[in-house]
Write an enzyme that holds these catalytic residues in place. Sequence first.
Site, PDB file in Angstrom:
ATOM      1  N   GLU A 277      10.247 122.136 -19.043  1.00  0.00           N
ATOM      2  CA  GLU A 277      11.656 122.487 -18.896  1.00  0.00           C
ATOM      3  C   GLU A 277      11.832 123.730 -17.997  1.00  0.00           C
ATOM      4  O   GLU A 277      12.856 123.887 -17.341  1.00  0.00           O
ATOM      5  CB  GLU A 277      12.268 122.759 -20.281  1.00  0.00           C
ATOM      6  CG  GLU A 277      13.605 122.073 -20.472  1.00  0.00           C
ATOM      7  CD  GLU A 277      14.155 122.192 -21.889  1.00  0.00           C
ATOM      8  OE1 GLU A 277      13.746 123.076 -22.661  1.00  0.00           O
ATOM      9  OE2 GLU A 277      15.014 121.367 -22.239  1.00  0.00           O
ATOM     10  N   HIS A 298     -11.999 109.019 -25.958  1.00  0.00           N
ATOM     11  CA  HIS A 298     -12.280 107.586 -26.118  1.00  0.00           C
ATOM     12  C   HIS A 298     -11.076 106.738 -25.736  1.00  0.00           C
ATOM     13  O   HIS A 298     -10.999 105.562 -26.079  1.00  0.00           O
ATOM     14  CB  HIS A 298     -12.742 107.317 -27.555  1.00  0.00           C
ATOM     15  CG  HIS A 298     -13.986 108.084 -27.873  1.00  0.00           C
ATOM     16  ND1 HIS A 298     -15.247 107.540 -27.782  1.00  0.00           N
ATOM     17  CD2 HIS A 298     -14.166 109.393 -28.197  1.00  0.00           C
ATOM     18  CE1 HIS A 298     -16.150 108.468 -28.057  1.00  0.00           C
ATOM     19  NE2 HIS A 298     -15.508 109.603 -28.315  1.00  0.00           N
ATOM     20  N   LYS A 412      23.059 113.451 -21.348  1.00  0.00           N
ATOM     21  CA  LYS A 412      24.114 113.738 -22.337  1.00  0.00           C
ATOM     22  C   LYS A 412      25.469 113.239 -21.830  1.00  0.00           C
ATOM     23  O   LYS A 412      26.245 112.656 -22.579  1.00  0.00           O
ATOM     24  CB  LYS A 412      24.217 115.250 -22.578  1.00  0.00           C
ATOM     25  CG  LYS A 412      23.060 115.846 -23.331  1.00  0.00           C
ATOM     26  CD  LYS A 412      23.415 117.290 -23.686  1.00  0.00           C
ATOM     27  CE  LYS A 412      22.220 118.069 -24.168  1.00  0.00           C
ATOM     28  NZ  LYS A 412      22.479 119.494 -24.271  1.00  0.00           N
TER      29      LYS A 412
END
Length: 425
Positions: A277, A298, A412
Site C-alpha cells: 500500500e 515443497h 469502493k
Amino acid sequence: MVKLDLSGAQRFFTQAGPDYAAAARAHEVLASGTGLGSDFTGWLGLPQKVKGTELDRIVAAAETIRSRSRALVVIGIGGSYLGARGAIELLRPVPAEDDPAVYFVGNGLSADALCDTLAKLGDRDFDVNVISKSGTTLEPAVSFRIFRELLEKKYGAEADSHIFATTDARRGVLKSLADAKGWESFVVPDDVGGRFSVFSAVGLLPMAVAGIDVRKVIDAAICEFKALDERSESNPAWQYAAARQNLYNKGYGVEILGCYEPSFRFMAEWWKQLYGESEGKDLKGIFPASVEFTADLHSMGQYIQQGQRFLQETIVRFDRSRFAYPVPGSEDNADGLDYIAGRDLAEICTVAADAVREAHIDGGVPNIVVHCSARDEEGLAELVCFFELACALSGYMSGVNPFDQPGVEAYKKNMFRMLGKPGAV
Ligand code: PA5
C-alpha cells in the site's frame, strides 16, 4: 535492533551498489517532515506518545475484558487489524488457559467466514473492539452492526459497556456513535495512517487482551526508533531500503518475504500491506509476496529455484528459538534418521535455512536476511520499527508518497454504486 545480512544479494547489485546517499536523503526528508505525506509521520513518535495515560487506559481496558469475557471480537480491516493479528499469532500462537480467544472479523464480506466465527464464539461471554480510523469502511461497519445486535440480545442494557471503539479523535460515523452511546473509546492519531498504527490502541488493545506484555513492547519500540535514527550505512533500515531499491532497479520486481516460523504468517500479511500500500502507486513498486518455509519449499520452492528470474528474497530469522526438541533415537534406525538423532529440531531448521539460502542464491535469487533477536515482545518491536522505517525510506527513495492509498478508493466507488448507496455515482 535487527541485523541485516546482505552478502547473499551482493553479486546481484548494480556496480555502484546500494545508494546509501539516497537513503540518507530520504531519512532527512522523513525526519524533517518535508517529504510527501509528511502529515502522516506521527508513527515515528507514537510509542512515546502512547506511553503514559493512553497505555494505562489500554491495559486497564484489556484487564476488564480478560476478567469478564472468554473472547474478544476485533472488527477491522487492513491496517486496522493486520498488525494486531500478526503480533498475536507470532507471540501467542497457543493461548494460555486464561487468555480470551481473539477473533478477527470485518476484514472481508464472506457470510461463511462470519458464520464460522459465530460458531466458534458460541454462547461465550465476549467483548467487541471495533477499529476504523475513518469510521466509514463498509466491511467492518457491516460486521459491527451484526455484532452490536448480538451484544444487545445477550446483554440488553449492558451491551454498550462491552463495546470498545478505536477511531478518529473527531470525525466519522463511528466517532459520533461512540460519543452518543458512551462507548469506551481510543484514538487513532490524525498523523498516523492505518498500516503504521500498530503501536496505538489499534494494535495494543487486542494484543494486551491476548496476554502480550504491551508495556514491554512500547518500551522496546521507544529504544528501537531511537537506535534506528542513526544516520549511517550501518543503519539496517538504510541497508534494507537501499538494497531492495537497487535490486528493483535491476529488474527484481517481486520481493518474497519468508520465515521458518509458521507463527510469522500474519506478520508477513502485515508486511505485505505495509509495503504494497505504501509503494505500489504511480505505476511503480516492488510487488510484495510471502512464503512460509520449509512448507512452501515443497510448492513455491520449485518456482523460486527455477522460474522467472524477477524475485528478490528477504528472510526473517529469529536468532533464539523458544523451545528445544531433540530428534529421538531409535533401536533399529528403520526410518534411516539416526544420523540426526539427538540433534535439536531448531538446529536442523537452521541448517535447512542455510541450505535453502545457498540454493536460491545459486539459482539467481538475491537474498537478504533480517536477523531478529527472538520471538518475544522485544523482537516484535525490533521488526515493526525496522520495517516501518525502511518502508518510508524505500518509498521516498522511489519517489512516491508512502503514506497515502488513493487506489483503494476505486473498488469502493464501484461497489457503492452497484449496491445503490445514496449519492454514489
Ligand atoms: O493503511 C491503511 O490506511 C488502510 O489499510 C486502512 O487501515 C484500511 O483501509 C481500513 O481503514 P479504516 O481504519 O478507516 O476502516
